[in-house]
Every structure is written in C-alpha cells, then in structure tokens.
Design a protein around this motif. Sequence first.
Motif, PDB file in Angstrom:
ATOM      1  N   VAL A 191       0.867  -1.204  -0.039  1.00 41.10           N
ATOM      2  CA  VAL A 191       0.116   0.006   0.017  1.00 41.10           C
ATOM      3  C   VAL A 191       0.793   1.237  -0.004  1.00 41.10           C
ATOM      4  O   VAL A 191       1.813   1.276   0.848  1.00 41.10           O
ATOM      5  CB  VAL A 191      -0.974   0.125   1.144  1.00 41.10           C
ATOM      6  N   PHE A 192       0.513   2.183  -0.898  1.00 38.99           N
ATOM      7  CA  PHE A 192       1.366   3.386  -0.932  1.00 38.99           C
ATOM      8  C   PHE A 192       0.184   4.552  -0.592  1.00 38.99           C
ATOM      9  O   PHE A 192      -0.905   4.584  -1.319  1.00 38.99           O
ATOM     10  CB  PHE A 192       1.915   3.522  -2.299  1.00 38.99           C
ATOM     11  N   VAL A 246      -2.934   0.369  -4.148  1.00 34.23           N
ATOM     12  CA  VAL A 246      -2.685  -1.016  -3.812  1.00 34.23           C
ATOM     13  C   VAL A 246      -2.131  -1.924  -4.765  1.00 34.23           C
ATOM     14  O   VAL A 246      -2.632  -2.050  -5.755  1.00 34.23           O
ATOM     15  CB  VAL A 246      -4.124  -1.497  -3.272  1.00 34.23           C
ATOM     16  N   ALA A 247      -1.233  -2.665  -4.609  1.00 35.00           N
ATOM     17  CA  ALA A 247      -0.462  -3.680  -5.477  1.00 35.00           C
ATOM     18  C   ALA A 247      -0.509  -4.918  -4.826  1.00 35.00           C
ATOM     19  O   ALA A 247       0.002  -5.184  -3.660  1.00 35.00           O
ATOM     20  CB  ALA A 247       0.801  -3.198  -5.744  1.00 35.00           C
ATOM     21  N   ALA A 258       7.384  -0.980  -4.833  1.00 34.31           N
ATOM     22  CA  ALA A 258       7.994  -0.130  -5.998  1.00 34.31           C
ATOM     23  C   ALA A 258       6.999   0.168  -6.849  1.00 34.31           C
ATOM     24  O   ALA A 258       6.810   1.574  -7.374  1.00 34.31           O
ATOM     25  CB  ALA A 258       9.268  -0.775  -6.789  1.00 34.31           C
ATOM     26  N   LEU A 259       6.347  -0.727  -7.153  1.00 33.04           N
ATOM     27  CA  LEU A 259       4.965  -0.142  -8.309  1.00 33.04           C
ATOM     28  C   LEU A 259       4.103   0.815  -7.823  1.00 33.04           C
ATOM     29  O   LEU A 259       3.632   2.036  -8.080  1.00 33.04           O
ATOM     30  CB  LEU A 259       4.185  -1.442  -8.844  1.00 33.04           C
ATOM     31  N   ALA A 260       3.634   0.594  -6.498  1.00 35.62           N
ATOM     32  CA  ALA A 260       2.678   1.280  -5.826  1.00 35.62           C
ATOM     33  C   ALA A 260       3.205   2.696  -5.376  1.00 35.62           C
ATOM     34  O   ALA A 260       2.441   3.759  -5.642  1.00 35.62           O
ATOM     35  CB  ALA A 260       2.263   0.824  -4.609  1.00 35.62           C
ATOM     36  N   SER A 261       4.506   2.919  -5.249  1.00 36.59           N
ATOM     37  CA  SER A 261       5.032   4.208  -5.053  1.00 36.59           C
ATOM     38  C   SER A 261       5.201   4.884  -6.361  1.00 36.59           C
ATOM     39  O   SER A 261       5.038   6.045  -6.405  1.00 36.59           O
ATOM     40  CB  SER A 261       6.638   3.849  -4.333  1.00 36.59           C
TER      41      SER A 261
END
Length: 485
Positions: A191-192, A246-247, A258-261
């Motif tokens: 979660v970001f 959310v990833a 990394a993807l969420a950020s």
Amino acid sequence: MRIFTAALATETNTFSPIAIDKRAFEASLHAKPGLHPATPTLCTAPITVGREVCAREGWTLIEGTASWADPAGLVAQATYEELRDEIIGQLQDAMPVDAVVLGLHGAMVAQGYDDPEGDLLSRVRAIVGPDVLVCAELDPHSHLTEKRAEAADFFVYFKEFPHTDFVDRARDLWAIAVRTLKGDVRPAMSVFDCRMIDVFPTSKQPMRGFVDRLSTLEATTEGLLSLSVVHGFMAGDVPEMGTKIVAVTDNRPDLGAALASQLGMELFAMRGTFMVSQVDEATAVSAALAAPRGPVVIADVWDNPGGGTAGDATVILAELMARGAGDVAVGTIWDPIAVQICFAAGEGAVIPLRFGAKSAPFTGSPIDAQVTVRRLVRNAEMKFGDSFAPFGDAAWVHFDGIDVILNSTRAQSFDPSLFSALGIDPTDRKILLIKSTNHFYESFSKIASEIVYCSAGKPYPNRPAETDYRKARRTIWPMVDDPWR
C-alpha cells in the motif's frame, strides 16, 4: 474447499444529517443466507460470482447475510453491531473454512466506530486464524486503514468510476483466491499513501489513461496479480481518509512496493486535473435553454445521494422555474412525505404540494406548486448495469411544463430507466435534471445531446481545504500544497 462469503456495505457521509438504521438496509438490500438474488448489487458481487466459481470447482460455498444501505450519514451503533454480529455468528457456525471472501464498501462509519470494516475484518481474522485466506472486494471511494490491511490477505477495488466493473473485479478477486487456494500463488499486498484527496472520474482523461495503464501492467508484469486506486472519500471525516495505491503480487512485496510508489507519485503529480469543469445553476440553465436540441442533461453533481446527501435540493429546479423553462423532467427529488400525500390523493388528482429542500441548509427552498399527480408506482426500480437500484414508492407530478419524480428511497440517477419506470420517455424532453456525480455518465451519455455539470448549493463538502474536518488529517493535499516537503 469450504469458503464463507457475506457482504456488509454502505458509504457514510459523516456530514450528512440522515442517520442510518436497520430499516435503511432493509429498504435497499438485506438478504439472509442463500436468499441473495441472482443479480448482484454494487458491493455483493463476490456472492453471486462465488456461486459460479464454487460450482465450477466443486467447492462448498457457505453464504452469510448480505446487507447494503444506500449512502447517507452515520450508521447507528446498534445497527452496525447487529449486522456485524450476524455475519460473525454465521462464520463461527461455518467453521472450519478454507477462505473468507467478502463484499464490502470501505467507507462505512458508525456511531462509535471510525473503521467498521477494520473492526469486522479483525474479528474475522481472530476466528479463522492466521493461515486462512481472507480477502474482499471494495469500492474505491473508501478509506484503506492500517487495521484492515493487517487483517486481510489482499483487496481488489473497482477500477472504474462510474462503477461499471464491479462484477469484473469480483471475478478478479475470486481468480486470485482460487489460485491461492490451489497453491499456485501467495498474495502479498503493498500500500502506498498518495497524501492527497481528489475525485477521479474514469470517463475522461487523465484518469481514463491511468486506469488503462493499470490493466496493461497487470497483464504484462510477471508476478503482479492486481493494481487498484483507492480514491478515498472526502465526505468521510476519519483519521485515515485519503487516496492510496494497492498492489497485490505473488509473494513479491518489493515489486509491489515499488509499483505502488511509482504509480502513487504519478497520480499525485496530476492532482487537481481529474474532475470535469462545473458551472453554477444560472450558467447551467442558460446552456440548456440555448441548446438546439435535447435532451440536455444537467447533472446536479453535489446533491448526489450516492455520496450520502439527501437528493432533495431544489436550487437548479428553482432556477429553471424562474426562467420559465418547460419540457423539463426531474429525476429525482427525495421527499417521502410528499410521496405519501400523492399516493393518498391518487392518480389524476390536482393538489397543492410542497416538496424538496427539507433535509439540510444550503439546498434551496421547498417548492410550492399546484400539481397534477400523473403516475404512482410502488417499489420503483431503475437499471444499474446488469443490476437494479430501488428508489422506493415514487410519484410523477406535473406543473407548468415541468415533470418531477418524487421518491421515497434515496438513490442517485443511475440510468434513464428511472424516468421510464414512471412512464416518462426521457428522450422526448428538452432538459433532464438528474442527481449524480459520475455514475450517470455510462447510460445518460447515450441519449444526451450534451451534458452540463452543475455545482449548486452546498449539500456536500466538496472543497476539502475548506471542510471542517475534526478527525481527518490535515497534512495531505489540498489541505497543504506540498505534503512531501
């Protein structure tokens, strides 16, 4: 496999004066185990999709209660606890289970509970233990709290706003659950926090392209199971209000983080560019009157019962009346008392009627008119995708070239069928006045010559920087210009 499923959902506008008790759930949906209809409501698709999946896999699906109330104000504490305990008791009776798959909304707030979904999920986890799969599908207009993230294995949120994809996302939820139960994947959720709050309609750019990109990443990134944007809900005054990414990965928390950020910072960079432009009531009516042909749809975007308001504001209707507009159909104005009066008078009756603007300040003044009661319908419904949305007992009244549908169960204007349910052909009217922020777009755009988005009155707290929050953090945009400084 033995899988338990249930649903408990509503969206709480904590600024709304309309309290929610059990009768509100019963008016919308309260289905005991096994009695959920074949078609899902907005937050109950995990149940109907679960029936298909478990029949295919030869698994046992144990259905709990499904309860949904149309958005409004705080849920009564006793009502929430009764509905929660009903589901918790059903889960206890169903044990042992291999998984719990829930339909939630994510923006419920009850008296005494800022985070009912977190409370429910924590109790579910305490019953099933650490090794049983717990997952849920949620509405993106919700609050993702640390408590609920800790209690669940993964979440899947609707991608689209309007929420045309709630069944598809339930299928995604179940697909990951099935792969998990078969030992093919091990979901890890990252979660970001985007440190912002905004409104993100996917019917236009830039959110259209952003959501399409999420789907492409899901299809092409090895180890990625799901991506979601939790839009947040700015009318919910709770401590963890805000937008999140959310990833869900196959045991790749590094990839997920990394993807969420990355996606979260891209979304933040586009803040303030997502909503369509809105005009005041005078400009909206002028545009509708000047249009060469109809129907022109005027969307009263902030008196949207789907956001917890009453849906009884009269600001735009009063402007139409003042300008002498005719060939107008209004759907709907919530006024159970006026509906009751119309039913008592009967179809064809000509009566003096006062209606609308009863619920809150800044919603206009009640309309006084000599009306003809044209049509009365018990338990009226409109379409919403493949499902149906009830708007209660309804009355079509006519005066001075204007047709108004009065309803007894609050519901936003999802579909033109709300007019045809009362015998009005919406394509025959020059102007259609409806109440919805964006859910109307998918269906009304197919018949509209043009759409005018109108911000009239102040029924909804739509300016977060000015909203009198008492619990929500004030360290996010737009409360501050740069929360990352």
